[in-house]
Every structure is written in C-alpha cells, then in structure tokens.
Motif scaffolding. Sequence first.
Motif: not given
Length: 457
Positions: A196-209
């Motif tokens: 959620t990245n601390n928001k009220n929605v899910l996010y499709w992607h996260w990258s370590p870079t």
Amino acid sequence: MIRISVLVFVFSFFGCGSNPDKPKENEAENVTAVKLTDDELLDTVQKETFKYFWDYAEPNSGLARERFHPDGIYPDNDKNIVTTGGSGFGLMAIVSGMSRGYVTKEEGVQRLDKIADFLAKADRFHGAWSHWIDGNTGKVKPFGIKDNGGDLVETSFLISGMITVREYLKTGSEKEKAVAQKYDALWKGVEWQWFTNNKNVLYWHWSPTYDWQMNFPLEGYNECLITYIMAASSPTHPIDAKVYHEGWARSGGIVSAKTKYNLPLILKHNGAEEFGGPLFWAHYSYVGLDPNQLSDKYANYWNLNVNQVKIDYQYCLENPKKFGYYGANYWGLTASYSRNPDGSIGYDAHMPGNDKGVISPTAAISSIVYTPKESLAVIRNLYENHKKETWGSAGFYDAVDLQNKWAAQRYLAIDQGPEIVMIENYRSGLLWKLFMNAPEVKQGLVKLGFKSGKYGF
C-alpha cells in the motif's frame, strides 16, 4: 501476463516465455468424420490445451513458459522465461488434469512439489514474485527497465493457484499433505499490506532499484479484483477493508450507470467505458473466485461478467467494421497475439473499442461459464470447420483472422490457462469449489463486504 488496465501496458505480454521441446505430432490434422458430443468436444479441447502446462512446461522449474512457439523459434532466445501469473493458472490446470486423469495423482503431486521448491528459492520482493522469472536460475527477468521487482497482480494470480492446490491436497496422503503445506507457507510470505506504500490503495509494482517509481495504483475496474481479495484474505499481512473501498472502488466512483445493447455495464471499465474492456477481465480474477451469487455494495459479479461477455458478443454480431466471418459462431475479443497490417504477428488488446478483425479463441472458450451456448458454437465452428487453420499441438492457436486466412501459430500461458480452468468450472465447478471453500478466502470476502448465497456468507 497481459496488462490492459492502462494502455501503457497493452503490449505487456508480447514477450512471453516458451518451450524448447518440439511439439508432438498433431494427431488430428483434418476435420473429424464423427461429430463429437458437447462434452466430448470440451474434453478434447481441455485435454489438448493441458499439454501447454504439462508437456511444454519449462523443464527446470516445472512452471508455465510465458509463451510456446511450436516452430521452436523465439525472439531473444527467451524460451526459459516463465510467467508468474500464467503459472498460477497452470497450477489450477494441473489440479484439473489430475482430477480428469490426464496425468496420475502421483505425477501431478511430483510436478507440484518441484514447482513449490523452485518458487521457494526464486527471487521475491517483500514476498511478491516478479512478473517474469528465469526458469534456469530463479532470478528476476526484468519485464521493463523499472519493472525488475515485485509484481503484486501477477503474484495474486499465482497465489490463487497455490490456495487451490493446497485445498486439493490437504486431506490426502502424507506426501500430498506435505506439498500442500509448502504452498501454504509460500502464500503466507506475501507482504500485501506493505504494497500500500502507506496509502489506502494497493500498488502493482515495487523495485529494489526504482522503489515506487512505476506508480501504478490498482483502481477498478479491470482484471485486478483478485489482488484485493487475496490481500484481505492474508492471515499474516492483510490489508484493511478501507484500502479496498477507498482504493479499488474509489470511494464508490467505480460504479457505472452506462448501458450498451440494453445491458448495464455496472462498473466503470478503465479506458473502455462504452463497451467494457477485453474479455480477460471477466476471466483472470474468476478462475477461482466464483461469481455465481457473489455481490458487494458495488456490483453483482455474475451480472457484471455475463453482461460484459454478451456486450462483446452483440458487438461481433453487429460487426460495424464488416469483418469477414464475424457472427454467432465466430466472436470473442480479448488481448492476444494479433495480425499486424503487413501480416506479421504482433500483440494487441482486442476489444470492441479496439477491433482489428482478430478473434482470440480464449475469449469465447474461457467465457463458457457465462455463455455456454454461444461459446460452444465458436468451439465447434473452429474445430469442425477450420481445424486445419486454427488447431495445433496445444489446442487452438492464440489468435485467428479467418478473413485473411491467418492464425498466430503460437500460444500464451495467460490465454491457454483460463481455457482449461473455465472449462473445468463449467463441467464440474471443481476449481471454484476448492478456492471458495478455503477458510481464509471466505474471511477475506466477508471482511470486504462480499456476500455469496452459494457459499453461505
């Protein structure tokens, strides 16, 4: 897997993974003399399509290749790239294959065990797998420059298959119970809430870079409903219900008052609000999630999907662009391989708002749970009247343009998988029953405000 929710992802599945093995000799090259019954016809399609996930799977991992080219020629030599989401459909296909006797229970369990061990060692990002995985090494295969980390949507399709496998094996032999436990542990490792990245929605992607730079919040409606249901169902890292209602449902903004052919769209289809989106939106979330008698405060999901399929069907009957052969036995628009203007093979997100004269067999076949009569008409027409052009070593080819006597003689996991799974759900309801009766799934659906008369909540 195909990304159609936002146009920037329309071509995302063009680079699918494949199989180095040459296909087995096609045993039925010509039109059969004896007309098959409907059940015989469905069994033939289901069994031959199953080969994609069994005979032509990536050999080291056992997972589904992103694509399979019977001619053995692959761009960029990516024949060992496996698809996370397509492999989720593949897990369900293996359960179906075991139940049908296409493979023995022992063979199926051995393959499932191999897959679980591979996934346990593969790259993960806060528990989520990447869109593509190198079948040889288990390392992420970047889907794009910034798409080199966790893919939550692909992971949710994979998790749907894992839960189905667990439910199928959990009361079996000691070996079967052990494999079920492996899948149980794998799905509990996904950190849904973190996405959620601390928001009220899910996010499709996260990258370590690149961290959250892809910046793709999952807002409905498209193929991603199952992602929220899996996230709410997690016993280890669940999201709060407000993430679903404020994020996916956009605080009620997801609801549509529009109709087409006197059929209500019910929900706003992202970027396709006149006719609805490509038909895989009615398939991917619902391979395990049973839409029969399923509703929340935004939609009745059976009506939603039936209407989307019927709008696609009515559009093809109307055939405003006057493409040859379109009609009651030749319809179905969804994302698939496509015919470029010069006759070469491309990829496109076919739908009524983007009609290129290319029919994708998976569109009608995977819709059989919603439109059995209309879907069977397409299956029978292609099998009995156009088999030489449309049928290959793993069932129907991915895309067909009869007007130009063309077919993409290739296969994609994300298209073949739903065909097997939805045919099985039409014939027996097996995969729906397994998934919907998982206790965490029921709890997650109730948490989000869903009701199901069929499953008693």
